[in-house]
Design a protein around this motif. Structure first.
Motif, PDB file in Angstrom:
ATOM      1  N   UNK A 279       1.445  91.195  -7.872  1.00  0.00           N
ATOM      2  CA  UNK A 279       1.263  89.632  -7.658  1.00  0.00           C
ATOM      3  C   UNK A 279      -0.090  89.238  -7.864  1.00  0.00           C
ATOM      4  N   UNK A 280      -1.026  90.194  -7.329  1.00  0.00           N
ATOM      5  CA  UNK A 280      -2.459  90.078  -7.353  1.00  0.00           C
ATOM      6  C   UNK A 280      -2.838  89.835  -9.224  1.00  0.00           C
ATOM      7  N   UNK A 281      -2.339  90.849  -9.847  1.00  0.00           N
ATOM      8  CA  UNK A 281      -2.591  90.571 -11.374  1.00  0.00           C
ATOM      9  C   UNK A 281      -1.991  89.637 -11.805  1.00  0.00           C
ATOM     10  N   UNK A 282      -0.792  88.995 -11.730  1.00  0.00           N
ATOM     11  CA  UNK A 282      -0.282  87.888 -12.158  1.00  0.00           C
ATOM     12  C   UNK A 282      -0.708  86.468 -11.511  1.00  0.00           C
TER      13      UNK A 282
ATOM     14  N   UNK B  27       4.877  83.671 -19.309  1.00  0.00           N
ATOM     15  CA  UNK B  27       5.579  83.524 -18.273  1.00  0.00           C
ATOM     16  C   UNK B  27       5.243  84.085 -16.904  1.00  0.00           C
ATOM     17  N   UNK B  28       4.038  84.640 -16.867  1.00  0.00           N
ATOM     18  CA  UNK B  28       3.514  85.068 -15.594  1.00  0.00           C
ATOM     19  C   UNK B  28       2.772  84.064 -15.090  1.00  0.00           C
ATOM     20  N   UNK B  29       2.645  82.771 -15.689  1.00  0.00           N
ATOM     21  CA  UNK B  29       2.005  81.828 -15.049  1.00  0.00           C
ATOM     22  C   UNK B  29       2.870  80.983 -14.351  1.00  0.00           C
ATOM     23  N   UNK B  30       4.469  80.990 -14.545  1.00  0.00           N
ATOM     24  CA  UNK B  30       5.427  80.521 -13.725  1.00  0.00           C
ATOM     25  C   UNK B  30       5.457  80.779 -12.163  1.00  0.00           C
ATOM     26  N   UNK B  31       4.909  81.898 -11.804  1.00  0.00           N
ATOM     27  CA  UNK B  31       4.986  82.388 -10.546  1.00  0.00           C
ATOM     28  C   UNK B  31       3.948  81.631  -9.687  1.00  0.00           C
ATOM     29  N   UNK B  32       2.785  81.740 -10.697  1.00  0.00           N
ATOM     30  CA  UNK B  32       1.501  81.000  -9.867  1.00  0.00           C
ATOM     31  C   UNK B  32       1.872  79.414  -9.998  1.00  0.00           C
ATOM     32  N   UNK B  33       2.547  78.822 -10.728  1.00  0.00           N
ATOM     33  CA  UNK B  33       3.004  77.252 -10.765  1.00  0.00           C
ATOM     34  C   UNK B  33       3.804  77.155  -9.444  1.00  0.00           C
TER      35      UNK B  33
ATOM     36  N   UNK C 186     -12.934  84.939 -11.302  1.00  0.00           N
ATOM     37  CA  UNK C 186     -12.913  84.504  -9.997  1.00  0.00           C
ATOM     38  C   UNK C 186     -12.685  85.638  -8.915  1.00  0.00           C
ATOM     39  N   UNK C 187     -11.727  86.518  -9.659  1.00  0.00           N
ATOM     40  CA  UNK C 187     -11.369  87.663  -8.651  1.00  0.00           C
ATOM     41  C   UNK C 187     -12.048  89.138  -9.008  1.00  0.00           C
ATOM     42  N   UNK C 188     -12.619  89.209 -10.062  1.00  0.00           N
ATOM     43  CA  UNK C 188     -13.119  90.371 -10.655  1.00  0.00           C
ATOM     44  C   UNK C 188     -14.636  90.273 -11.306  1.00  0.00           C
TER      45      UNK C 188
ATOM     46  N   UNK D 127       6.525  92.834 -20.399  1.00  0.00           N
ATOM     47  CA  UNK D 127       7.193  91.621 -20.827  1.00  0.00           C
ATOM     48  C   UNK D 127       7.103  90.534 -19.984  1.00  0.00           C
ATOM     49  N   UNK D 128       6.245  90.302 -18.944  1.00  0.00           N
ATOM     50  CA  UNK D 128       6.163  89.472 -18.165  1.00  0.00           C
ATOM     51  C   UNK D 128       4.539  89.225 -17.970  1.00  0.00           C
ATOM     52  N   UNK D 129       3.915  90.101 -17.183  1.00  0.00           N
ATOM     53  CA  UNK D 129       2.534  89.949 -16.752  1.00  0.00           C
ATOM     54  C   UNK D 129       1.529  89.734 -17.936  1.00  0.00           C
ATOM     55  N   UNK D 130       1.729  90.220 -19.124  1.00  0.00           N
ATOM     56  CA  UNK D 130       1.008  89.867 -20.066  1.00  0.00           C
ATOM     57  C   UNK D 130       1.106  88.890 -20.947  1.00  0.00           C
TER      58      UNK D 130
END
Length: 220
Positions: A179-182, A116-122, A190-192, A110-113
């Motif tokens: 949070x890591x995934x988001x 909307x997950x970009x809002x936390x990073x923003x 860059x992470x994997x 519902x969020x991570x994929x």
């Protein structure tokens, strides 16, 4: 008796002739796209209006400022869903371990994929420049999220399924892998090292199992 002539089909209404109530949702979808792509500071309201196919004046009829627009985006995509999630938790009939696994999976769906997950990073990158927006996000997303996780962990302790926990810190056991995934989206490479073979769903499943290894009461 002669047959009546066929009734001609109504032509498709022009874009400007759509129902007014359809426009706020289109504006919020366009705003989410641009906020995630460009950030809060760089997004202009006229760009949002153009992407939604309306005038800037129409946008201001619904959202008096860019701040109001951003808050509406957050409420639609994350904050406004907490009542639904709270109800799901209250009516869940499985074990607390199953509830944790369910929460991990549904968060991803519902969020991570989603965008909307970009809002936390923003918010992580722009919070210092926009303290009022950061306070809003903390109040309507971060705090309710923490409360929900605490209730899940408390449920497990009350049922004797989870060992005694310091909830002020245990909430981050659940949050950290999410949070890591988001925050790694969309810069996964860059992470994997091998992002093409990385499965977010398998990562979520393993992390849920790993968290539960630490939470669950161990056999004596």
């Amino acid at each position: 008796m002669a047959a009546l002539p066929p009734v001609p089909e109504s032509p498709e209404p022009p874009r400007r002739g759509r129902r007014k109530e359809a426009r706020p949702g289109e504006l919020l979808d366009a705003a989410l796209d641009l906020f995630v792509e460009k950030g809060f500071a760089a997004t202009r309201v006229d760009e949002v209006a153009a992407r939604a196919g309306v005038s800037k004046g129409t946008l201001f009829l619904y959202f008096p400022s860019k701040e109001d627009l951003f808050k509406a985006v957050v409420r639609k995509n994350i904050a406004g869903r907490f009542p639904e999630w709270d109800l799901e938790m209250e009516t869940f009939e499985g074990t607390s371990s199953e509830l944790v696994q369910y929460c991990f999976q549904t968060w991803w769906e519902r969020v991570g994929s989603t965008k909307a997950s970009g809002l936390g990073k923003l918010m992580l990158s722009e919070a210092n420049n926009f303290p009022e927006i950061a306070e809003f996000y903390r109040r309507e997303v971060v705090e309710p999220g923490h409360r929900l996780i605490r209730r899940i962990l408390q449920r497990g302790m009350d049922r004797g399924e989870f060992r005694p926990l310091d909830l002020d810190h245990a909430v981050y056991l659940v949050l950290a892998p999410l949070m890591f995934l988001m925050f790694s989206q969309p810069s996964l490479s860059l992470c994997i090292p091998n992002p093409d073979t990385f499965s977010a769903q398998e990562y979520i499943r393993l992390q849920a199992e790993n968290v539960l290894q630490g939470l669950c009461v161990r056999p004596t």
